[in-house]
Design a protein around this motif. Structure first.
Motif, PDB file in Angstrom:
ATOM      1  N   MET A 160       0.815  -1.159  -0.092  1.00 26.15           N
ATOM      2  CA  MET A 160       0.096  -0.009   0.028  1.00 26.15           C
ATOM      3  C   MET A 160       0.807   1.268  -0.052  1.00 26.15           C
ATOM      4  N   GLY A 161       0.408   2.016  -0.774  1.00 24.25           N
ATOM      5  CA  GLY A 161       1.387   3.541  -0.888  1.00 24.25           C
ATOM      6  C   GLY A 161       0.822   4.266   0.231  1.00 24.25           C
ATOM      7  N   PRO A 162       1.879   5.225   0.649  1.00 21.91           N
ATOM      8  CA  PRO A 162       1.250   6.307   1.708  1.00 21.91           C
ATOM      9  C   PRO A 162       0.113   7.126   1.188  1.00 21.91           C
ATOM     10  N   VAL A 163      -0.450   7.498   2.093  1.00 22.79           N
ATOM     11  CA  VAL A 163      -1.552   8.445   1.772  1.00 22.79           C
ATOM     12  C   VAL A 163      -1.473   9.750   2.393  1.00 22.79           C
ATOM     13  N   ILE A 164      -1.365  10.664   1.776  1.00 18.83           N
ATOM     14  CA  ILE A 164      -1.328  12.101   2.161  1.00 18.83           C
ATOM     15  C   ILE A 164      -2.898  12.867   2.021  1.00 18.83           C
ATOM     16  N   ALA A 165      -3.343  13.274   3.219  1.00 16.41           N
ATOM     17  CA  ALA A 165      -4.581  13.556   3.384  1.00 16.41           C
ATOM     18  C   ALA A 165      -4.719  15.197   3.266  1.00 16.41           C
ATOM     19  N   LEU A 166      -5.556  15.779   2.350  1.00 17.53           N
ATOM     20  CA  LEU A 166      -5.730  17.165   2.203  1.00 17.53           C
ATOM     21  C   LEU A 166      -6.998  17.652   2.628  1.00 17.53           C
ATOM     22  N   VAL A 167      -6.913  18.228   3.664  1.00 20.01           N
ATOM     23  CA  VAL A 167      -8.314  18.644   4.576  1.00 20.01           C
ATOM     24  C   VAL A 167      -8.248  20.283   4.525  1.00 20.01           C
ATOM     25  N   GLY A 168      -9.531  20.570   4.920  1.00 17.13           N
ATOM     26  CA  GLY A 168      -9.548  22.081   5.015  1.00 17.13           C
ATOM     27  C   GLY A 168     -10.910  22.542   4.772  1.00 17.13           C
ATOM     28  N   ALA A 169     -11.167  23.750   5.090  1.00 13.19           N
ATOM     29  CA  ALA A 169     -12.626  24.231   4.601  1.00 13.19           C
ATOM     30  C   ALA A 169     -12.732  24.628   3.291  1.00 13.19           C
ATOM     31  N   GLU A 170     -14.055  24.909   2.850  1.00 14.82           N
ATOM     32  CA  GLU A 170     -14.298  25.049   1.479  1.00 14.82           C
ATOM     33  C   GLU A 170     -13.438  26.393   0.850  1.00 14.82           C
ATOM     34  N   SER A 171     -12.999  26.303  -0.390  1.00 11.45           N
ATOM     35  CA  SER A 171     -12.172  27.352  -1.136  1.00 11.45           C
ATOM     36  C   SER A 171     -10.977  27.606  -0.615  1.00 11.45           C
ATOM     37  N   THR A 172     -10.208  26.719   0.012  1.00 11.23           N
ATOM     38  CA  THR A 172      -8.944  26.876   0.497  1.00 11.23           C
ATOM     39  C   THR A 172      -8.155  26.097  -0.323  1.00 11.23           C
ATOM     40  N   GLY A 173      -8.338  25.704  -1.448  1.00 15.02           N
ATOM     41  CA  GLY A 173      -7.294  25.220  -2.699  1.00 15.02           C
ATOM     42  C   GLY A 173      -6.941  23.931  -2.460  1.00 15.02           C
ATOM     43  N   LYS A 174      -7.746  22.854  -1.839  1.00 16.78           N
ATOM     44  CA  LYS A 174      -7.320  21.584  -1.753  1.00 16.78           C
ATOM     45  C   LYS A 174      -6.874  20.893  -3.081  1.00 16.78           C
ATOM     46  N   THR A 175      -7.990  21.203  -4.033  1.00 15.35           N
ATOM     47  CA  THR A 175      -7.901  20.610  -5.372  1.00 15.35           C
ATOM     48  C   THR A 175      -6.868  20.886  -6.188  1.00 15.35           C
ATOM     49  N   THR A 176      -6.410  22.147  -6.055  1.00 15.71           N
ATOM     50  CA  THR A 176      -5.507  22.829  -6.928  1.00 15.71           C
ATOM     51  C   THR A 176      -4.119  22.263  -6.225  1.00 15.71           C
ATOM     52  N   LEU A 177      -4.141  22.254  -4.916  1.00 14.16           N
ATOM     53  CA  LEU A 177      -2.863  21.836  -4.172  1.00 14.16           C
ATOM     54  C   LEU A 177      -2.515  20.178  -4.536  1.00 14.16           C
ATOM     55  N   ALA A 178      -3.839  19.637  -4.478  1.00 12.13           N
ATOM     56  CA  ALA A 178      -3.522  18.107  -4.870  1.00 12.13           C
ATOM     57  C   ALA A 178      -2.972  17.891  -6.126  1.00 12.13           C
ATOM     58  N   HIS A 179      -3.342  18.731  -7.118  1.00 13.33           N
ATOM     59  CA  HIS A 179      -3.020  18.520  -8.544  1.00 13.33           C
ATOM     60  C   HIS A 179      -1.433  18.988  -8.716  1.00 13.33           C
ATOM     61  N   ALA A 180      -1.142  20.095  -8.246  1.00 11.81           N
ATOM     62  CA  ALA A 180       0.293  20.699  -8.216  1.00 11.81           C
ATOM     63  C   ALA A 180       1.293  19.633  -7.460  1.00 11.81           C
ATOM     64  N   LEU A 181       0.607  19.113  -6.471  1.00 14.56           N
ATOM     65  CA  LEU A 181       1.536  18.192  -5.496  1.00 14.56           C
ATOM     66  C   LEU A 181       1.928  16.885  -6.249  1.00 14.56           C
ATOM     67  N   ALA A 182       0.914  16.665  -7.109  1.00 16.51           N
ATOM     68  CA  ALA A 182       1.078  15.360  -7.933  1.00 16.51           C
ATOM     69  C   ALA A 182       2.080  15.686  -8.940  1.00 16.51           C
ATOM     70  N   LEU A 183       2.101  16.832  -9.495  1.00 17.42           N
ATOM     71  CA  LEU A 183       2.932  17.069 -10.499  1.00 17.42           C
ATOM     72  C   LEU A 183       4.327  17.239 -10.019  1.00 17.42           C
ATOM     73  N   GLU A 184       4.397  17.742  -8.800  1.00 13.68           N
ATOM     74  CA  GLU A 184       5.686  18.077  -8.083  1.00 13.68           C
ATOM     75  C   GLU A 184       6.573  16.645  -7.889  1.00 13.68           C
ATOM     76  N   LEU A 185       5.684  15.791  -7.172  1.00  8.07           N
ATOM     77  CA  LEU A 185       6.226  14.594  -6.989  1.00  8.07           C
ATOM     78  C   LEU A 185       6.714  13.854  -8.039  1.00  8.07           C
ATOM     79  N   ARG A 186       5.898  13.860  -9.176  1.00  7.60           N
ATOM     80  CA  ARG A 186       6.274  12.970 -10.277  1.00  7.60           C
ATOM     81  C   ARG A 186       7.630  13.526 -10.793  1.00  7.60           C
ATOM     82  N   SER A 187       7.737  14.922 -10.846  1.00  4.69           N
ATOM     83  CA  SER A 187       9.002  15.561 -11.250  1.00  4.69           C
ATOM     84  C   SER A 187      10.142  15.199 -10.352  1.00  4.69           C
ATOM     85  N   LEU A 188       9.797  14.600  -9.255  1.00  3.48           N
ATOM     86  CA  LEU A 188      10.904  14.177  -8.254  1.00  3.48           C
ATOM     87  C   LEU A 188      11.242  12.701  -8.188  1.00  3.48           C
ATOM     88  N   GLY A 189      10.626  12.097  -9.427  1.00  2.00           N
ATOM     89  CA  GLY A 189      10.700  10.436  -9.553  1.00  2.00           C
ATOM     90  C   GLY A 189       9.894   9.661  -8.717  1.00  2.00           C
TER      91      GLY A 189
END
Length: 216
Positions: free
Chosen positions: A1-30
């Motif tokens: 099982m891979g590690p799960v990083i949970a993104l939580v927070g109130a509405e309109s605090t950028g969770k979805t945008t951050l999840a997308h950006a983190l996925a790209l950043e982590l992939r760029s780091l291999g």
């Protein structure tokens, strides 16, 4: 099982945008990373309404089922919300605290929790958002729930790439990411504003008070 990083927070605090950006950043780091989208959004789009009280538990179960399914690949999973947020909104909207025990048990299985701060401007987004006035109370409920279960978390502030950098800094020790090499400053560096701080563990103000007070 891979590690799960949970993104939580109130509405309109950028969770979805951050999840997308983190996925790209982590992939760029291999580091292969998979984002699990918020099932509640899918539910609201399909039904044309927000869920009723009796539907909340099933939505939380489906969110967690999708997270676990993604983790079976061994990739890092970026969970764009978890059952904890369903439990929080069940309390906030319906006065129902019954979803907390299972939600916190599942949250405990996550490798780490990122809590998105309230420094971003509120934006409307269809059925799921109630208004900027609910963000402070919801943020407090999330923090109280995590504290009650003694679950560590990092608060992420900043806009755009600064927010992504703050999240990466919080995850670096856990995921053994390479250290960021910062260029040497040409002269004395001024202390940045709190909302631009890239140290997720550093909170000079609580999110609720920071939303009300002018920046220095």
């Amino acid at each position: 099982m891979g590690p799960v990083i949970a993104l939580v927070g109130a509405e309109s605090t950028g969770k979805t945008t951050l999840a997308h950006a983190l996925a790209l950043e982590l992939r760029s780091l291999g580091r292969p990373a998979t984002r699990v989208a918020e099932y509640l959004r899918e539910f609201c789009d399909a039904h044309g309404r927000t869920p009723r009280p009796e539907e909340q538990a099933a939505i939380a179960d489906e969110q967690w089922r999708r997270i676990e399914a993604a983790a079976r690949d061994g990739h890092i999973v970026l969970a764009d919300t978890t059952p904890l947020m369903i439990a929080v909104y069940s309390e906030f909207v319906f006065g129902d605290r019954s979803l907390y025990p299972l939600a916190l048990e599942r949250q405990r299985r996550c490798a780490h929790t990122l809590l998105t701060g309230l420094d971003l401007a509120w934006q409307p987004d269809g059925l799921q958002r109630d208004g900027a006035q609910v963000r402070g109370p919801v943020d407090r409920l999330v923090r109280d729930a995590l504290a009650s279960a003694v679950l560590p978390y990092s608060v992420v502030y900043g806009e755009g790439s600064a927010r992504t950098a703050a999240a990466v800094a919080a995850l670096r020790p856990l995921l053994h990411l390479p250290a960021q090499v910062a260029p040497a400053p040409d002269g004395p560096r001024l202390r940045g504003r709190c909302r631009e701080c890239l140290q997720p563990e550093c909170e000079h103000l609580s999110s609720a008070s920071a939303a009300k007070r002018p920046l220095p």
